[in-house]
Design an enzyme around this catalytic site. Structure first.
Site, PDB file in Angstrom:
ATOM      1  N   GLU A 117     -38.567  64.637 -11.856  1.00 38.55           N
ATOM      2  CA  GLU A 117     -39.181  63.695 -10.731  1.00 38.55           C
ATOM      3  C   GLU A 117     -40.353  63.209 -10.921  1.00 38.55           C
ATOM      4  O   GLU A 117     -41.219  63.606 -11.676  1.00 38.55           O
ATOM      5  CB  GLU A 117     -39.166  64.435  -9.418  1.00 38.55           C
ATOM      6  CG  GLU A 117     -37.983  65.301  -8.745  1.00 38.55           C
ATOM      7  CD  GLU A 117     -36.767  64.340  -8.225  1.00 38.55           C
ATOM      8  OE1 GLU A 117     -37.288  62.952  -8.181  1.00 38.55           O
ATOM      9  OE2 GLU A 117     -35.882  64.703  -8.057  1.00 38.55           O
ATOM     10  N   ASP A 142     -18.630  60.017  -2.178  1.00 36.85           N
ATOM     11  CA  ASP A 142     -19.569  60.557  -1.301  1.00 36.85           C
ATOM     12  C   ASP A 142     -20.913  59.851  -1.682  1.00 36.85           C
ATOM     13  O   ASP A 142     -21.772  59.448  -0.654  1.00 36.85           O
ATOM     14  CB  ASP A 142     -20.062  62.260  -2.196  1.00 36.85           C
ATOM     15  CG  ASP A 142     -20.925  62.639  -1.102  1.00 36.85           C
ATOM     16  OD1 ASP A 142     -20.835  62.809  -0.030  1.00 36.85           O
ATOM     17  OD2 ASP A 142     -21.712  63.586  -1.643  1.00 36.85           O
TER      18      ASP A 142
END
Length: 202
Positions: A117, A142
């Site tokens: 991240e 999804d």
């Protein structure tokens, strides 16, 4: 002379014995190795390493179906899948059928893996919970429904991605909505789409 002849005759017999023992040993090794080889080949056939063209062609039919149903651009679906899964070769994609790095919450079927991240102007590695799917198509479904339904606290979070007239606007909308922490995410999506001319499918 007789003793010498006996020794001469005995030597080939010993050699033949060694050859027979060696042959039996090799045969036994092959017998042991065959089940392992069969399992490896079967696994390869179930999840073969695809070329880039094969990967795109594999995802394209379902991406077109999702476009017809919900308006999501195939170039965005495939472009994100390429970028997020490294052409289907990431552990998350190969073992858990998650092409898009979609996180898991609550009681959803999940796996915990290391992920990077971008936080405070630097890349860090953290543990993340990711959704586990039965197939790549289920992962694509999804992914699209995330854009359709948004998130609990912001149902319209990805509305601009769905209503975008082209991949450039859609990629910028992804960045704006915070799909990824990577500050260069939109540029990377556009680059993948343009490099492999994915916009021809929109």
């Amino acid at each position: 002379m007789n003793r010498r002849k006996k020794k001469a005759l005995r030597l080939p017999a010993i050699l033949i014995g060694f050859v027979m023992i060696g042959a039996a040993f090799i045969f036994s090794l092959r017998s042991l190795a065959n089940p392992i080889l069969s399992q490896t080949m079967y696994a390869y056939q179930e999840n073969p390493d695809m070329t880039k063209e094969e990967f795109i062609n594999h995802l394209l039919p379902h991406a077109k179906e999702l476009q017809e149903g919900y308006g999501i651009l195939p170039s965005i679906v495939i472009g994100q899948a390429i970028l997020e899964s490294n052409w289907g070769n990431s552990q998350l994609a190969k073992e858990y059928n998650n092409l898009f790095g979609i996180k898991a919450y609550g009681n959803q079927n999940k796996v915990t893996l290391d992920t990077q991240e971008f936080v405070n102007e630097q890349w860090i590695t953290i543990k993340g919970d990711f959704r586990v799917y039965n197939s790549w198509e289920e992962s694509m479904d999804d992914h699209t429904m995330l854009f359709v339904n948004g998130v609990d606290w912001s149902p319209e979070k990805y509305e601009k991605v769905l209503t975008a007239p082209n991949y450039q606007v859609a990629a910028d909308a992804l960045q704006e909505a915070g799909y990824a922490t990577d500050p260069g995410y939109a540029a990377k999506i556009k680059d993948v789409i343009e490099t492999y001319q994915l916009n021809q499918y929109d």
